[in-house]
Design a protein around this motif. Structure first.
Motif, PDB file in Angstrom:
ATOM      1  N   SER A 145       0.814  -1.210   0.000  1.00  0.00           N
ATOM      2  CA  SER A 145       0.000   0.000   0.000  1.00  0.00           C
ATOM      3  C   SER A 145       0.852   1.268   0.000  1.00  0.00           C
ATOM      4  N   SER A 146       0.316   2.322  -0.580  1.00  0.00           N
ATOM      5  CA  SER A 146       0.959   3.628  -0.487  1.00  0.00           C
ATOM      6  C   SER A 146       0.705   4.261   0.876  1.00  0.00           C
ATOM      7  N   TRP A 147      -0.257   3.705   1.623  1.00  0.00           N
ATOM      8  CA  TRP A 147      -0.572   4.200   2.968  1.00  0.00           C
ATOM      9  C   TRP A 147       0.269   3.449   3.985  1.00  0.00           C
ATOM     10  N   ARG A 148       0.926   4.173   4.871  1.00  0.00           N
ATOM     11  CA  ARG A 148       1.801   3.553   5.857  1.00  0.00           C
ATOM     12  C   ARG A 148       1.100   3.371   7.202  1.00  0.00           C
ATOM     13  N   ARG A 149       1.663   2.468   7.993  1.00  0.00           N
ATOM     14  CA  ARG A 149       1.192   2.288   9.359  1.00  0.00           C
ATOM     15  C   ARG A 149       1.504   3.539  10.172  1.00  0.00           C
ATOM     16  N   LEU A 150       0.808   3.676  11.275  1.00  0.00           N
ATOM     17  CA  LEU A 150       0.926   4.862  12.111  1.00  0.00           C
ATOM     18  C   LEU A 150       2.326   4.975  12.714  1.00  0.00           C
ATOM     19  N   ALA A 151       2.869   6.174  12.715  1.00  0.00           N
ATOM     20  CA  ALA A 151       4.155   6.397  13.374  1.00  0.00           C
ATOM     21  C   ALA A 151       4.007   6.126  14.872  1.00  0.00           C
ATOM     22  N   PRO A 152       5.057   5.668  15.529  1.00  0.00           N
ATOM     23  CA  PRO A 152       4.943   5.240  16.924  1.00  0.00           C
ATOM     24  C   PRO A 152       4.554   6.336  17.900  1.00  0.00           C
ATOM     25  N   ASP A 153       4.749   7.599  17.537  1.00  0.00           N
ATOM     26  CA  ASP A 153       4.383   8.683  18.444  1.00  0.00           C
ATOM     27  C   ASP A 153       3.107   9.402  18.004  1.00  0.00           C
ATOM     28  N   THR A 154       2.300   8.712  17.197  1.00  0.00           N
ATOM     29  CA  THR A 154       1.015   9.296  16.783  1.00  0.00           C
ATOM     30  C   THR A 154      -0.153   8.591  17.488  1.00  0.00           C
ATOM     31  N   MET A 155      -0.370   7.327  17.164  1.00  0.00           N
ATOM     32  CA  MET A 155      -1.420   6.542  17.813  1.00  0.00           C
ATOM     33  C   MET A 155      -0.851   5.172  18.169  1.00  0.00           C
ATOM     34  N   PRO A 156      -1.257   4.606  19.296  1.00  0.00           N
ATOM     35  CA  PRO A 156      -0.683   3.340  19.752  1.00  0.00           C
ATOM     36  C   PRO A 156      -1.192   2.130  18.958  1.00  0.00           C
ATOM     37  N   SER A 157      -0.276   1.477  18.266  1.00  0.00           N
ATOM     38  CA  SER A 157      -0.663   0.315  17.466  1.00  0.00           C
ATOM     39  C   SER A 157      -0.967  -0.906  18.317  1.00  0.00           C
ATOM     40  N   MET A 158      -0.447  -0.957  19.543  1.00  0.00           N
ATOM     41  CA  MET A 158      -0.714  -2.105  20.404  1.00  0.00           C
ATOM     42  C   MET A 158      -2.129  -2.100  20.957  1.00  0.00           C
ATOM     43  N   ALA A 159      -2.827  -0.983  20.835  1.00  0.00           N
ATOM     44  CA  ALA A 159      -4.245  -0.932  21.197  1.00  0.00           C
ATOM     45  C   ALA A 159      -5.058  -1.305  19.960  1.00  0.00           C
ATOM     46  N   LYS A 160      -5.951  -2.257  20.127  1.00  0.00           N
ATOM     47  CA  LYS A 160      -6.850  -2.629  19.018  1.00  0.00           C
ATOM     48  C   LYS A 160      -8.023  -1.658  19.061  1.00  0.00           C
ATOM     49  N   ALA A 161      -7.772  -0.476  18.514  1.00  0.00           N
ATOM     50  CA  ALA A 161      -8.721   0.627  18.608  1.00  0.00           C
ATOM     51  C   ALA A 161      -9.444   0.836  17.284  1.00  0.00           C
ATOM     52  N   GLY A 162     -10.718   1.183  17.378  1.00  0.00           N
ATOM     53  CA  GLY A 162     -11.512   1.394  16.179  1.00  0.00           C
ATOM     54  C   GLY A 162     -10.916   2.449  15.271  1.00  0.00           C
ATOM     55  N   ALA A 163     -10.400   3.536  15.845  1.00  0.00           N
ATOM     56  CA  ALA A 163      -9.863   4.633  15.044  1.00  0.00           C
ATOM     57  C   ALA A 163      -8.664   4.198  14.211  1.00  0.00           C
ATOM     58  N   ASN A 164      -7.891   3.228  14.689  1.00  0.00           N
ATOM     59  CA  ASN A 164      -6.731   2.743  13.922  1.00  0.00           C
ATOM     60  C   ASN A 164      -7.143   2.184  12.566  1.00  0.00           C
ATOM     61  N   TYR A 165      -8.352   1.685  12.496  1.00  0.00           N
ATOM     62  CA  TYR A 165      -8.789   1.014  11.276  1.00  0.00           C
ATOM     63  C   TYR A 165      -9.261   1.976  10.191  1.00  0.00           C
ATOM     64  N   MET A 166      -9.270   3.259  10.485  1.00  0.00           N
ATOM     65  CA  MET A 166      -9.432   4.227   9.401  1.00  0.00           C
ATOM     66  C   MET A 166      -8.178   4.206   8.534  1.00  0.00           C
ATOM     67  N   ASN A 167      -7.034   4.065   9.161  1.00  0.00           N
ATOM     68  CA  ASN A 167      -5.768   3.894   8.450  1.00  0.00           C
ATOM     69  C   ASN A 167      -5.808   2.606   7.626  1.00  0.00           C
ATOM     70  N   ALA A 168      -6.273   1.528   8.242  1.00  0.00           N
ATOM     71  CA  ALA A 168      -6.342   0.235   7.558  1.00  0.00           C
ATOM     72  C   ALA A 168      -7.338   0.254   6.401  1.00  0.00           C
ATOM     73  N   GLN A 169      -8.441   0.983   6.572  1.00  0.00           N
ATOM     74  CA  GLN A 169      -9.451   1.050   5.509  1.00  0.00           C
ATOM     75  C   GLN A 169      -8.879   1.652   4.229  1.00  0.00           C
ATOM     76  N   LEU A 170      -8.063   2.670   4.378  1.00  0.00           N
ATOM     77  CA  LEU A 170      -7.466   3.301   3.201  1.00  0.00           C
ATOM     78  C   LEU A 170      -6.640   2.292   2.412  1.00  0.00           C
ATOM     79  N   ALA A 171      -5.875   1.483   3.130  1.00  0.00           N
ATOM     80  CA  ALA A 171      -5.052   0.460   2.473  1.00  0.00           C
ATOM     81  C   ALA A 171      -5.919  -0.615   1.836  1.00  0.00           C
ATOM     82  N   LYS A 172      -6.968  -1.028   2.527  1.00  0.00           N
ATOM     83  CA  LYS A 172      -7.854  -2.069   2.004  1.00  0.00           C
ATOM     84  C   LYS A 172      -8.574  -1.591   0.744  1.00  0.00           C
ATOM     85  N   ILE A 173      -9.106  -0.394   0.782  1.00  0.00           N
ATOM     86  CA  ILE A 173      -9.812   0.161  -0.382  1.00  0.00           C
ATOM     87  C   ILE A 173      -8.864   0.270  -1.573  1.00  0.00           C
ATOM     88  N   GLU A 174      -7.667   0.783  -1.321  1.00  0.00           N
ATOM     89  CA  GLU A 174      -6.679   0.927  -2.390  1.00  0.00           C
ATOM     90  C   GLU A 174      -6.346  -0.427  -3.003  1.00  0.00           C
TER      91      GLU A 174
END
Length: 309
Positions: A145-174
């Motif tokens: 994907s052209s969309w990258r995972r969240l930088a470590p000082d932006t949002m915590p990736s170790m939390a399975k949080a709903g908001a994180n999946y807005m990032n994932a949705q962009l990659a999935k749609i692409e």
């Protein structure tokens, strides 16, 4: 027939309600600001009954995710584990997907979430193979994907949080729009991270590699299960930063996750991986995984919680 036509029940803050009545306010904090944490869990029917896969570990992670976001779940872990089991049984499902979700409800609007209540709901439904039945043997086609995972000082990736999946949705749609089944997302430094909803493993010269938690990945429970299975089968598993081109040169690549289970990857960016189908190590791990959850072999890792019907 849809599930709600069957009279399904959803657990909401200690009570069961009809599927159609399982509603929240449109002004809930989660609707406007994405303030939720959740889990995906599978229940498998096998010859010994119906068993939930790694129930305690999923409940632990739900509470860990909530802790990171300062969401105090007003139930004990045992209460949520029991509620999950009860939700499956009250819906008379022998095998299913389970979705517990903790979220901020409505009291006032604004970015500050602290005055909003913390609610928890649990829903269950029948859900087959995430990336298709053929994918388990033939593999899937993936694009970086052209969309990258969240930088470590932006949002915590170790939390399975709903908001994180807005990032994932962009990659999935692409990925879908580019003709792929799924995406691989690189981390902030350009190393391999994970899929839009899966962890990733590579095999090279009979050694298994997977990105470390520092590559902004979710600490996947199926990922950890696969590492245990691989070690038990005698394979070395190395957790290290993986450059993008290493994926192209791998003998095998496969995804893992509660939904994806163990899914081989046959191509990445239209470059064939290995033989272009499921490789022998992925097949061994996949076979052992399903043998355990299907009750064909001993549950040596104590991963299954059987339900009383």
């Amino acid at each position: 027939m849809s599930w709600d036509d069957n009279g399904g029940k959803v657990w909401m803050d200690g009570e069961f309600v009809d599927w159609k009545e399982a509603n929240i306010s449109v002004l809930s904090h989660v609707v406007h600001y994405g303030s939720s944490v959740f889990e995906g869990i599978r229940c498998y029917e096998n010859k010994n009954g119906s068993a939930i896969f790694r129930l305690d570990e999923h409940v632990d992670r739900l509470f860990d995710s909530a802790k990171i976001y300062k969401m105090k779940i007003p139930f004990e872990k045992e209460d949520i584990a029991n509620a999950i089991k009860e939700t499956v049984t009250i819906n008379n499902l022998r095998s299913c997907y389970i979705r517990p979700v903790t979220y901020r409800g409505y009291k006032e609007l604004g970015v500050n979430p602290l005055k909003c209540p913390v609610n928890t709901s649990i829903a269950v439904w029948e859900w087959g193979t995430y990336l298709g039945d053929e994918a388990m043997e033939n593999g899937v086609d993936i694009g970086v994907s052209s969309w990258r995972r969240l930088a470590p000082d932006t949002m915590p990736s170790m939390a399975k949080a709903g908001a994180n999946y807005m990032n994932a949705q962009l990659a999935k749609i692409e990925a879908i729009e580019n003709g792929f089944d799924e995406a691989i997302m690189l981390d902030y430094h350009g190393f391999v991270g994970e899929g839009s909803g899966e962890n990733i493993f590579l095999v090279k010269d009979d050694v298994i590699y997977t990105p470390p938690l520092s590559s902004s990945i979710l600490n996947g429970i199926t990922r950890n299960s696969v590492i245990s299975i691989a070690n038990d089968l005698g394979y070395e598993v190395i957790k290290e930063k993986i450059p993008r081109e290493m994926v192209y040169l791998a003998d095998e690549v496969f995804f893992t996750g509660t939904a994806a289970e163990v899914t081989p990857i046959r191509s990445v960016d239209n470059i064939t991986i290995g033989s272009g189908k499921r490789g022998p190590i992925a097949e061994k791990i996949q076979s052992e995984f399903f043998s355990i959850v299907e009750g064909k072999t001993e549950d040596k890792f104590n991963w299954l919680t059987y339900l009383d019907y």
